[in-house]
Design a protein around this motif. Structure first.
Motif, mmCIF file in Angstrom:
data_model
loop_
_atom_site.group_PDB
_atom_site.id
_atom_site.type_symbol
_atom_site.label_atom_id
_atom_site.label_comp_id
_atom_site.label_asym_id
_atom_site.label_seq_id
_atom_site.Cartn_x
_atom_site.Cartn_y
_atom_site.Cartn_z
ATOM 1 N N ALA A 213 0.829 -1.208 0.000
ATOM 2 C CA ALA A 213 0.000 0.000 0.000
ATOM 3 C C ALA A 213 0.860 1.253 0.000
ATOM 4 N N SER A 214 1.965 1.234 0.728
ATOM 5 C CA SER A 214 2.855 2.398 0.780
ATOM 6 C C SER A 214 3.478 2.667 -0.578
ATOM 7 N N MET A 215 3.854 1.613 -1.296
ATOM 8 C CA MET A 215 4.463 1.788 -2.617
ATOM 9 C C MET A 215 3.482 2.417 -3.591
ATOM 10 N N LYS A 216 2.196 2.099 -3.461
ATOM 11 C CA LYS A 216 1.194 2.700 -4.341
ATOM 12 C C LYS A 216 1.080 4.208 -4.125
ATOM 13 N N ALA A 217 1.392 4.648 -2.913
ATOM 14 C CA ALA A 217 1.273 6.070 -2.586
ATOM 15 C C ALA A 217 2.594 6.805 -2.704
ATOM 16 N N VAL A 218 3.607 6.173 -3.317
ATOM 17 C CA VAL A 218 4.946 6.759 -3.311
ATOM 18 C C VAL A 218 4.983 8.108 -4.011
ATOM 19 N N GLY A 219 4.146 8.307 -5.037
ATOM 20 C CA GLY A 219 4.138 9.585 -5.736
ATOM 21 C C GLY A 219 3.747 10.734 -4.825
ATOM 22 N N VAL B 24 8.715 7.762 -19.905
ATOM 23 C CA VAL B 24 9.055 9.028 -19.263
ATOM 24 C C VAL B 24 8.236 10.166 -19.863
ATOM 25 N N VAL B 25 8.129 10.179 -21.197
ATOM 26 C CA VAL B 25 7.381 11.242 -21.872
ATOM 27 C C VAL B 25 5.903 11.183 -21.482
ATOM 28 N N THR B 26 5.346 9.980 -21.452
ATOM 29 C CA THR B 26 3.944 9.826 -21.057
ATOM 30 C C THR B 26 3.708 10.381 -19.666
ATOM 31 N N TRP B 27 4.600 10.035 -18.735
ATOM 32 C CA TRP B 27 4.468 10.524 -17.353
ATOM 33 C C TRP B 27 4.612 12.040 -17.300
ATOM 34 N N LEU B 28 5.578 12.588 -18.035
ATOM 35 C CA LEU B 28 5.806 14.027 -18.006
ATOM 36 C C LEU B 28 4.604 14.801 -18.541
ATOM 37 N N VAL B 29 4.053 14.340 -19.661
ATOM 38 C CA VAL B 29 2.910 15.038 -20.260
ATOM 39 C C VAL B 29 1.698 14.953 -19.338
ATOM 40 N N GLU B 30 1.466 13.778 -18.770
ATOM 41 C CA GLU B 30 0.312 13.633 -17.872
ATOM 42 C C GLU B 30 0.499 14.470 -16.604
ATOM 43 N N THR B 31 1.725 14.511 -16.098
ATOM 44 C CA THR B 31 2.011 15.321 -14.914
ATOM 45 C C THR B 31 1.854 16.801 -15.211
ATOM 46 N N HIS C 1 -9.669 11.784 -19.787
ATOM 47 C CA HIS C 1 -9.464 10.949 -20.963
ATOM 48 C C HIS C 1 -8.638 11.690 -22.016
ATOM 49 N N THR C 2 -8.912 12.966 -22.189
ATOM 50 C CA THR C 2 -8.151 13.766 -23.163
ATOM 51 C C THR C 2 -6.686 13.843 -22.775
ATOM 52 N N LEU C 3 -6.424 14.083 -21.498
ATOM 53 C CA LEU C 3 -5.046 14.138 -21.013
ATOM 54 C C LEU C 3 -4.368 12.781 -21.161
ATOM 55 N N HIS C 4 -5.096 11.728 -20.874
ATOM 56 C CA HIS C 4 -4.545 10.371 -21.016
ATOM 57 C C HIS C 4 -4.179 10.095 -22.466
ATOM 58 N N ASP C 5 -5.052 10.448 -23.403
ATOM 59 C CA ASP C 5 -4.784 10.219 -24.823
ATOM 60 C C ASP C 5 -3.594 11.049 -25.306
ATOM 61 N N ALA D 235 2.015 11.298 -27.052
ATOM 62 C CA ALA D 235 3.367 11.840 -26.938
ATOM 63 C C ALA D 235 4.370 10.734 -26.665
ATOM 64 N N GLY D 236 3.978 9.772 -25.851
ATOM 65 C CA GLY D 236 4.872 8.648 -25.566
ATOM 66 C C GLY D 236 5.139 7.797 -26.797
ATOM 67 N N HIS D 237 4.109 7.567 -27.609
ATOM 68 C CA HIS D 237 4.288 6.791 -28.848
ATOM 69 C C HIS D 237 5.120 7.565 -29.868
ATOM 70 N N ALA D 238 5.038 8.891 -29.825
ATOM 71 C CA ALA D 238 5.816 9.700 -30.767
ATOM 72 C C ALA D 238 7.310 9.651 -30.458
ATOM 73 N N LEU D 239 7.643 9.393 -29.203
ATOM 74 C CA LEU D 239 9.052 9.277 -28.783
ATOM 75 C C LEU D 239 9.256 7.935 -28.101
ATOM 76 N N PRO D 240 9.269 6.850 -28.887
ATOM 77 C CA PRO D 240 9.289 5.502 -28.295
ATOM 78 C C PRO D 240 10.546 5.190 -27.494
ATOM 79 N N PHE D 241 11.670 5.890 -27.764
ATOM 80 C CA PHE D 241 12.900 5.599 -27.028
ATOM 81 C C PHE D 241 12.800 6.055 -25.565
#
Length: 310
Positions: free
Chosen positions: A33-39, A273-280, A254-258, A263-269
């Motif tokens: 449970a603690s690991m789930k709340a790490v953010g 990280v990109v997906t997390w950054l854009v969503e954040t 949903h819009t933010l998720h998409d 963005a993550g698919h556009a930069l697959p390497f």
């Protein structure tokens, strides 16, 4: 007689083994449970050091200790009983309460941005001596929202547990996370003192490290203040978006998720990280927008009304 005593001892041993296994299960569940709340834990760690910035060094650790006690009181005395009772009898009420807390985080983060854009107000505030009670009260108030999010996330991971086990797991989570957050915060704010001691040692390497810590910590503290403000906007925005989705108004999330996944698919390497950054970033911008609306309602509108009346 001896046979009865042996049987009793066997029963006691079996109960002890069962209790030990239950404690192991509780510890494992608390860790999960603690690991789930790490953010949110990271956000809490980033937010807190800014409350002791500018205070005398000898008061830093006592104030952090007061904030830590307030944080533990938040989790154990207020949040834990409320979360358990709500999850048992009114589970639908948890989401709107979390959204209110998230809105408060958005407001506090946006207010920091508003104050930073007003140099005269910032200078006036910095010229006044910090009041410890005000500092502690503000930190504990902000911690309450972050702690509520931590406990809510942890509660979501143990809903399948019996009520008593659920309560024990959340107590362990509260103790572990409070110790972790404020232990790290205490280390961060005293790092410059550690640097001074290292700078006075005979070892050349230690002196070099010490001087680097002394010179670098003001910048680190300033950075943590910025990160703390951004963290409040990010977490608050995420809580509100998640709550809106649960109430059927899911197109912002949903819009933010998409967008983030595109963005993550556009930069697959570096897709993850990109997906997390854009969503954040998106959550932070939503938090800033909501917080700005609240700041305007509380600070700007009364001034405009006063001008019209005069």
């Amino acid at each position: 007689m001896s046979g009865g005593l042996v049987a009793l001892l066997d029963d006691v041993a079996a109960i002890a083994k069962l209790a030990a296994a239950s404690l192991d299960d509780i510890g494992a569940a608390a860790g999960k449970a603690s690991m789930k709340a790490v953010g949110v834990v990271v956000d809490d760690t980033a937010v807190t050091p800014r409350y002791v910035a500018g205070l005398s060094p000898e008061r830093e650790l006592p104030i952090i200790w007061k904030i830590a006690r307030g944080s533990l009181r938040n989790k154990i005395v207020f949040i834990l009983p409320a979360a358990l009772l709500l999850s048992q009898f009114l589970p639908w009420a948890i989401t709107p309460l979390l959204m209110l807390g998230g809105s408060y985080l958005c407001f506090e983060g946006a207010e920091k941005v508003y104050e930073a854009l007003r140099p005269q107000g910032a200078a006036h505030a910095s010229a006044e001596p910090a009041d410890e009670k005000t500092v502690v009260a503000g930190a504990v108030r902000t911690d309450f929202i972050l702690s509520a999010e931590i406990m809510a996330i942890s509660l979501g991971e143990v809903t399948d547990q019996p009520f008593l086990s659920r309560a024990l797991i959340l107590v362990v989570v509260a103790l572990l996370i409070t110790a972790l957050v404020y232990g790290v915060v205490g280390l961060i704010v005293k790092m410059d003192d550690i640097g001074l001691k290292l700078a006075k040692t005979r070892s050349g390497t230690a002196r070099l490290i010490g001087r680097g810590l002394v010179r670098g910590m003001p910048g680190v503290m300033a950075l943590l203040s910025v990160v703390g403000t951004a963290a409040m906007l990010w977490v608050g925005g995420h809580i509100v978006l998640d709550g809106l989705e649960k109430f059927g108004f899911g197109w912002p999330a949903h819009t933010l998720h998409d967008l983030s996944h595109a963005a993550g698919h556009a930069l697959p390497f570096a897709g993850g990280v990109v997906t997390w950054l854009v969503e954040t970033l998106g959550s932070g911008l939503c938090g800033l927008l909501l917080g700005a609306i609240i700041v305007a309602a509380l600070h700007l509108r009364p001034k405009n009304t006063e001008l019209v009346l005069t």
